[in-house]
Design an enzyme around this catalytic site. Structure first.
Site, PDB file in Angstrom:
ATOM      1  N   GLY A 171       0.828  -1.190   0.000  1.00 30.77           N
ATOM      2  CA  GLY A 171       0.000   0.000   0.000  1.00 30.77           C
ATOM      3  C   GLY A 171       0.867   1.246   0.000  1.00 30.77           C
ATOM      4  O   GLY A 171       2.087   1.190   0.131  1.00 30.77           O
ATOM      5  N   GLY A 172       0.240   2.394  -0.160  1.00 30.59           N
ATOM      6  CA  GLY A 172       0.969   3.647  -0.122  1.00 30.59           C
ATOM      7  C   GLY A 172       1.424   4.115  -1.487  1.00 30.59           C
ATOM      8  O   GLY A 172       1.177   3.473  -2.510  1.00 30.59           O
TER       9      GLY A 172
ATOM     10  N   THR B 112       8.149   6.056  -2.421  1.00 28.75           N
ATOM     11  CA  THR B 112       9.144   6.355  -1.400  1.00 28.75           C
ATOM     12  C   THR B 112      10.522   6.016  -1.928  1.00 28.75           C
ATOM     13  O   THR B 112      10.677   5.440  -3.001  1.00 28.75           O
ATOM     14  CB  THR B 112       8.855   5.605  -0.081  1.00 28.75           C
ATOM     15  OG1 THR B 112       9.616   6.194   0.972  1.00 28.75           O
ATOM     16  CG2 THR B 112       9.190   4.123  -0.201  1.00 28.75           C
TER      17      THR B 112
ATOM     18  N   GLY C  21       7.089  -3.063   4.956  1.00 25.14           N
ATOM     19  CA  GLY C  21       7.242  -2.596   6.328  1.00 25.14           C
ATOM     20  C   GLY C  21       7.573  -1.128   6.446  1.00 25.14           C
ATOM     21  O   GLY C  21       6.816  -0.278   5.982  1.00 25.14           O
TER      22      GLY C  21
ATOM     23  N   ALA D 112      10.698   2.200   6.682  1.00 24.06           N
ATOM     24  CA  ALA D 112      12.006   2.717   6.291  1.00 24.06           C
ATOM     25  C   ALA D 112      12.325   3.909   7.173  1.00 24.06           C
ATOM     26  O   ALA D 112      11.648   4.939   7.109  1.00 24.06           O
ATOM     27  CB  ALA D 112      12.006   3.116   4.814  1.00 24.06           C
TER      28      ALA D 112
ATOM     29  N   CYS E 127       5.563   9.876  -0.655  1.00 25.63           N
ATOM     30  CA  CYS E 127       4.246   9.384  -0.233  1.00 25.63           C
ATOM     31  C   CYS E 127       3.108  10.221  -0.804  1.00 25.63           C
ATOM     32  O   CYS E 127       1.981  10.210  -0.290  1.00 25.63           O
ATOM     33  CB  CYS E 127       4.143   9.329   1.295  1.00 25.63           C
ATOM     34  SG  CYS E 127       5.407   8.289   2.051  1.00 25.63           S
TER      35      CYS E 127
END
Length: 241
Positions: free
Chosen positions: A96-97, A100, A182, A184, A200
């Site tokens: 998701g997201g 980055t 996860g 960062a 993001c």
């Protein structure tokens, strides 16, 4: 909730490793865990059920940009030539997201957990990861916290603060309550690489690192040890042998 709850976690240190290799490694563990859960649900003999394992993978990556499945390619400000010039790779991935950056000096943690060993709530999972990072920052004298509506950990996070800065980004995938991908955490990260993306998808807030906040380079091994301990404590895990 699983009748075979296993709260033990195996910590795996991969050091500095290529993003694709670590992604493939995550996928293999993720699939093995899901396959075991499926096999358990088909098993009628309780004595033959096998508990699922939990893993906490730590690593650093070479320069790479990753775009989550809900992200926009418009948030990457480099073309192919620009990526080559900055010795950076780019991947569209299944977390998701949005977009980055990962790179040297950044501590990446990939928990591959069966949440049925702990709790079945993905939002609680993210909040627990954030809490572990917040506690880690406190260990190094950095006041960090959450901003309502935004996943991750921030410095100058209080409502009305003039310059909120993200120090830790998060993006996860979950299937059958098994997690991958996860967080960062920017430790000694070259922050100039964030200038080539809209991190993001948020264009009105800055990024920072522990080094930038403290004013000197930080021992990334010490940060990893602190973060590992706080994740284990926050989730009520037991460290595997």
């Amino acid at each position: 909730m699983s009748i075979l709850q296993n709260k033990r976690v195996e910590v795996i240190n991969l050091g500095k490793e290529d993003y694709q290799k670590v992604w493939d490694y995550q996928e293999s563990i993720f699939k093995q865990t899901i396959d075991r859960k499926i096999a358990n649900r088909k098993q009628e003999d309780y004595t033959l059920l096998l508990p699922t394992e939990n893993y906490l993978i730590f690593c650093e990556h070479p320069h790479v940009y990753t775009l989550g499945k809900s992200g926009s390619l418009d948030n990457l400000l480099l073309d192919e030539a620009g990526l080559r010039e900055h010795h950076a790779q780019f991947y569209k991935i299944n977390r998701g997201g949005d977009i980055t950056y990962h790179g040297p000096g950044q501590l990446v943690a990939y928990p591959i957990l069966d949440l049925e060993n702990f709790f079945t709530d993905i939002h609680k999972y993210l909040r627990f990861l954030e809490e572990a990072v917040i506690l880690t920052m406190a260990d190094f004298g950095i006041s960090a916290g959450r901003i309502d509506g935004l996943t991750g950990v921030w410095v100058d996070f209080e409502e009305g603060a003039e310059n909120p800065r993200k120090i830790c980004a998060m993006g996860v995938k979950s299937s059958r309550w098994v997690t991958m991908h996860g967080l960062a955490l920017n430790v000694n990260t070259d922050l100039s690489y964030f200038g080539h993306i809209i991190p993001c998808g948020i264009d009105d807030k800055a990024v920072t690192s522990m080094q930038a906040e403290i004013g000197q380079e930080v021992d990334i091994a010490e940060v990893q040890n602190s973060l590992q301990n706080h994740i284990i404590a926050t989730f009520g895990m037991e460290l595997g042998q």
